[in-house]
Write a protein that holds these residues in place. Structure first.
Motif, PDB file in Angstrom:
ATOM      1  N   UNK A 133      -4.769  41.195  29.569  1.00  0.00           N
ATOM      2  CA  UNK A 133      -3.425  41.645  29.921  1.00  0.00           C
ATOM      3  C   UNK A 133      -2.419  40.979  29.001  1.00  0.00           C
ATOM      4  N   UNK A 134      -1.373  41.713  28.671  1.00  0.00           N
ATOM      5  CA  UNK A 134      -0.346  41.182  27.784  1.00  0.00           C
ATOM      6  C   UNK A 134      -0.650  41.538  26.348  1.00  0.00           C
ATOM      7  N   UNK A 135      -0.208  40.689  25.412  1.00  0.00           N
ATOM      8  CA  UNK A 135      -0.433  40.944  23.993  1.00  0.00           C
ATOM      9  C   UNK A 135      -1.857  40.575  23.624  1.00  0.00           C
ATOM     10  N   UNK A 136      -2.377  41.171  22.565  1.00  0.00           N
ATOM     11  CA  UNK A 136      -3.794  40.996  22.239  1.00  0.00           C
ATOM     12  C   UNK A 136      -3.962  40.451  20.835  1.00  0.00           C
ATOM     13  N   UNK A 137      -4.932  39.592  20.672  1.00  0.00           N
ATOM     14  CA  UNK A 137      -5.241  39.024  19.360  1.00  0.00           C
ATOM     15  C   UNK A 137      -6.418  39.757  18.756  1.00  0.00           C
ATOM     16  N   UNK A 138      -6.369  39.916  17.446  1.00  0.00           N
ATOM     17  CA  UNK A 138      -7.535  40.469  16.763  1.00  0.00           C
ATOM     18  C   UNK A 138      -7.621  39.799  15.409  1.00  0.00           C
ATOM     19  N   UNK A 139      -8.791  39.779  14.831  1.00  0.00           N
ATOM     20  CA  UNK A 139      -9.036  39.033  13.603  1.00  0.00           C
ATOM     21  C   UNK A 139      -9.327  39.980  12.462  1.00  0.00           C
ATOM     22  N   UNK A 140      -8.571  39.809  11.382  1.00  0.00           N
ATOM     23  CA  UNK A 140      -8.862  40.530  10.142  1.00  0.00           C
ATOM     24  C   UNK A 140      -9.239  39.491   9.109  1.00  0.00           C
ATOM     25  N   UNK A 141     -10.253  39.764   8.323  1.00  0.00           N
ATOM     26  CA  UNK A 141     -10.699  38.796   7.326  1.00  0.00           C
ATOM     27  C   UNK A 141      -9.635  38.637   6.240  1.00  0.00           C
ATOM     28  N   UNK A 142      -9.439  37.386   5.817  1.00  0.00           N
ATOM     29  CA  UNK A 142      -8.513  37.097   4.740  1.00  0.00           C
ATOM     30  C   UNK A 142      -9.221  37.284   3.401  1.00  0.00           C
ATOM     31  N   UNK A 197      10.023  44.898  23.903  1.00  0.00           N
ATOM     32  CA  UNK A 197       8.580  44.958  24.109  1.00  0.00           C
ATOM     33  C   UNK A 197       8.290  45.311  25.558  1.00  0.00           C
ATOM     34  N   UNK A 198       7.045  45.680  25.797  1.00  0.00           N
ATOM     35  CA  UNK A 198       6.538  45.820  27.158  1.00  0.00           C
ATOM     36  C   UNK A 198       5.057  45.485  27.131  1.00  0.00           C
ATOM     37  N   UNK A 199       4.514  45.118  28.287  1.00  0.00           N
ATOM     38  CA  UNK A 199       3.087  44.834  28.335  1.00  0.00           C
ATOM     39  C   UNK A 199       2.315  46.145  28.414  1.00  0.00           C
ATOM     40  N   UNK A 200       1.185  46.155  27.720  1.00  0.00           N
ATOM     41  CA  UNK A 200       0.398  47.400  27.623  1.00  0.00           C
ATOM     42  C   UNK A 200      -0.547  47.550  28.817  1.00  0.00           C
ATOM     43  N   UNK A 201       0.001  47.534  29.993  1.00  0.00           N
ATOM     44  CA  UNK A 201      -0.764  47.751  31.217  1.00  0.00           C
ATOM     45  C   UNK A 201      -0.018  48.752  32.092  1.00  0.00           C
ATOM     46  N   UNK A 202      -0.751  49.545  32.829  1.00  0.00           N
ATOM     47  CA  UNK A 202      -0.109  50.521  33.715  1.00  0.00           C
ATOM     48  C   UNK A 202       0.648  49.824  34.840  1.00  0.00           C
ATOM     49  N   UNK A 203       0.018  48.824  35.455  1.00  0.00           N
ATOM     50  CA  UNK A 203       0.617  48.154  36.606  1.00  0.00           C
ATOM     51  C   UNK A 203       0.568  46.628  36.450  1.00  0.00           C
ATOM     52  N   UNK A 204       1.294  46.077  35.472  1.00  0.00           N
ATOM     53  CA  UNK A 204       1.263  44.625  35.295  1.00  0.00           C
ATOM     54  C   UNK A 204       1.992  43.919  36.439  1.00  0.00           C
ATOM     55  N   UNK A 205       1.521  42.726  36.770  1.00  0.00           N
ATOM     56  CA  UNK A 205       2.186  41.941  37.814  1.00  0.00           C
ATOM     57  C   UNK A 205       3.504  41.395  37.266  1.00  0.00           C
ATOM     58  N   UNK A 206       4.543  41.409  38.109  1.00  0.00           N
ATOM     59  CA  UNK A 206       5.858  40.937  37.668  1.00  0.00           C
ATOM     60  C   UNK A 206       5.794  39.484  37.197  1.00  0.00           C
ATOM     61  N   UNK A 207       5.035  38.667  37.918  1.00  0.00           N
ATOM     62  CA  UNK A 207       4.918  37.252  37.538  1.00  0.00           C
ATOM     63  C   UNK A 207       4.347  37.101  36.136  1.00  0.00           C
ATOM     64  N   UNK A 208       3.349  37.923  35.793  1.00  0.00           N
ATOM     65  CA  UNK A 208       2.755  37.860  34.451  1.00  0.00           C
ATOM     66  C   UNK A 208       3.756  38.285  33.380  1.00  0.00           C
ATOM     67  N   UNK A 209       4.572  39.261  33.718  1.00  0.00           N
ATOM     68  CA  UNK A 209       5.581  39.737  32.759  1.00  0.00           C
ATOM     69  C   UNK A 209       6.636  38.655  32.505  1.00  0.00           C
TER      70      UNK A 209
END
Length: 434
Positions: free
Chosen positions: A52-61, A368-380
């Motif tokens: 939930x929230x923003x997501x990390x991903x790895x691209x090779x340098x 921005x917004x969190x990429x979830x349909x029903x995120x919890x307010x506390x998490x936001x």
């Protein structure tokens, strides 16, 4: 769990989309088109993660390059912005040399003495003051003064450069060691070394320049007299700029003499070892430059001389200092410029969040917004705390009925109702005060 093949394809698609966004920005395309493609890029990135929230991903340098994290990039951007805005303030034009365009400022052309040289020193002063790196001093000298000084001290012409390299070590080692190297390793007579020692340990301002202009030996040397005359003029201009308290005429400064022809300067950061010690010690060079009237002509087929003076900012050194300072202070640094997070207080309000964030983007607000349909307010709300986003625009069933949006100020946790049509302006006003 995804198979590696599809994941690689997704990563390639993200890279391609990122390139497309970069091209649009470089071409100064329509802002709406850019926003649309950026949104598409964010959506593609989100699909690569599962939390939930923003997501990390790895691209090779790619080999031979260094990868920077978001915090490092934020620090670099802050420093670049300070340098670039200063350069532009002084009328700089950008030329297409990516390696140097952000850290070098050069003035080329035939101008009256010391006016452009003084401006280069003012630029260094402005940048170092703006970056708040700590206490600093800008050392200045002149190639002609050095050459004249060596001549009157009895240094043979053939030894000028090698003796210069010894003198240049005075900011790191005591005079006794430098003298020993001159005499023991480089074959200079002890008498000549002692005469040099009388000069190279001097530093000061206009008073020192006036004193040296009356010096019985230096005043008889054409080069030294010419250099001291220009140094006096330079300090008069620097006095008008109001920066002489950070400038030191230092006769031990002797670098870059293979190409500098007149004024040379170097900015160093200072560290006060002890409050009872009068003089601070240097902890490293962060900028340097000087006049190089003969260098450009070397590349001209007709050998025409083009007078030039310039300054180079030590970008990597500055980044390193800023990063170390940040780690030591444990200060949080923002890695985005997001002004507001669009949030919802209840479930099944994704459509309303999408409508609202689109309105904000169209109004030029960084949102921005969190990429979830029903995120919890506390998490936001926690996401805003973690990332430093100053405002939260909350939509709920009651707000929709009343035609308002609840705007939460993250720092104070104060909440106010804002008419939907006034939200863009309210966000602008409140973030301009941050």
């Amino acid at each position: 769990m995804r198979g590696r093949g599809p994941a690689m394809a997704e990563e390639a698609a993200v890279r391609a989309q990122a390139d497309a966004v970069r091209r649009l920005k470089q071409d100064k395309a329509d802002p709406d088109e850019i926003a649309k493609e950026v949104a598409k890029l964010l959506e593609m990135k989100a699909q690569l993660g599962e939390d939930e929230g923003k997501h990390k991903f790895v691209l090779k340098t790619p080999k031979g390059t260094r990868d920077y994290g978001p915090k490092q990039m934020a620090i670099r951007e802050r420093a670049f912005n300070a340098i670039i805005s200063c350069f532009k303030r002084h009328g700089a034009e950008v030329i297409d040399t990516p390696v140097f365009e952000l850290k070098d400022f050069d003035i080329a052309g035939q101008f009256d003495p010391m006016i452009p040289d003084a401006e280069c020193l003012k630029i260094v002063h402005e940048i170092l003051s703006d970056l708040q790196l700590g206490d600093f001093i800008i050392k200045v000298n002149d190639r002609r003064i050095l050459d004249g000084m060596f001549a009157v001290c009895g240094v043979p012409d053939s030894k000028f450069r090698t003796i210069c390299s010894s003198v240049d070590k005075l900011d790191k080692v005591p005079w006794e060691e430098v003298r020993s190297e001159m005499v023991g390793e480089k074959g200079l007579s002890p008498e000549a070394a002692d005469r040099i020692g009388e000069y190279v340990q001097l530093h000061g301002g206009l008073d020192l320049i006036e004193r040296l202009l009356q010096d019985p030996k230096l005043s008889q040397n054409k080069l030294a007299k010419e250099g001291l005359g220009d140094m006096k003029l330079l300090f008069e201009y620097l006095t008008l700029f109001g920066i002489t308290e950070k400038i030191s005429f230092d006769l031990s400064l002797a670098r870059g003499l293979d190409y500098y022809t007149g004024v040379i300067f170097e900015a160093v950061l200072l560290h006060q070892e002890n409050e009872h010690v009068e003089e601070a010690v240097s902890v490293g060079s962060v900028a340097g430059g000087g006049r190089y009237d003969g260098l450009v002509g070397m590349f001209d087929p007709k050998g025409r001389k083009v007078p030039c003076v310039g300054v180079s900012i030590g970008i990597e050194r500055i980044f390193s200092i800023l990063e170390q300072r940040l780690e030591a202070s444990e200060e949080k640094i923002r890695t985005t410029e997001t002004q507001v997070l669009v949030a919802s207080a209840q479930k099944k309000l994704l459509e309303e969040r999408l409508k609202l964030i689109s309105e904000l983007w169209d109004g030029g607000i960084k949102a921005e917004m969190l990429y979830k349909k029903n995120p919890k307010l506390l998490n936001q709300l926690q996401y805003c705390e973690d990332t430093g986003i100053p405002l939260v625009a909350i939509v709920g069933e009651q707000e929709l009925k009343d035609g308002v949006v609840k705007l939460r100020i993250v720092a104070t946790r104060e909440e106010i109702n804002v008419r939907r049509e006034s939200l863009v302006e309210e966000i602008r006003i409140r973030t301009s005060q941050c």
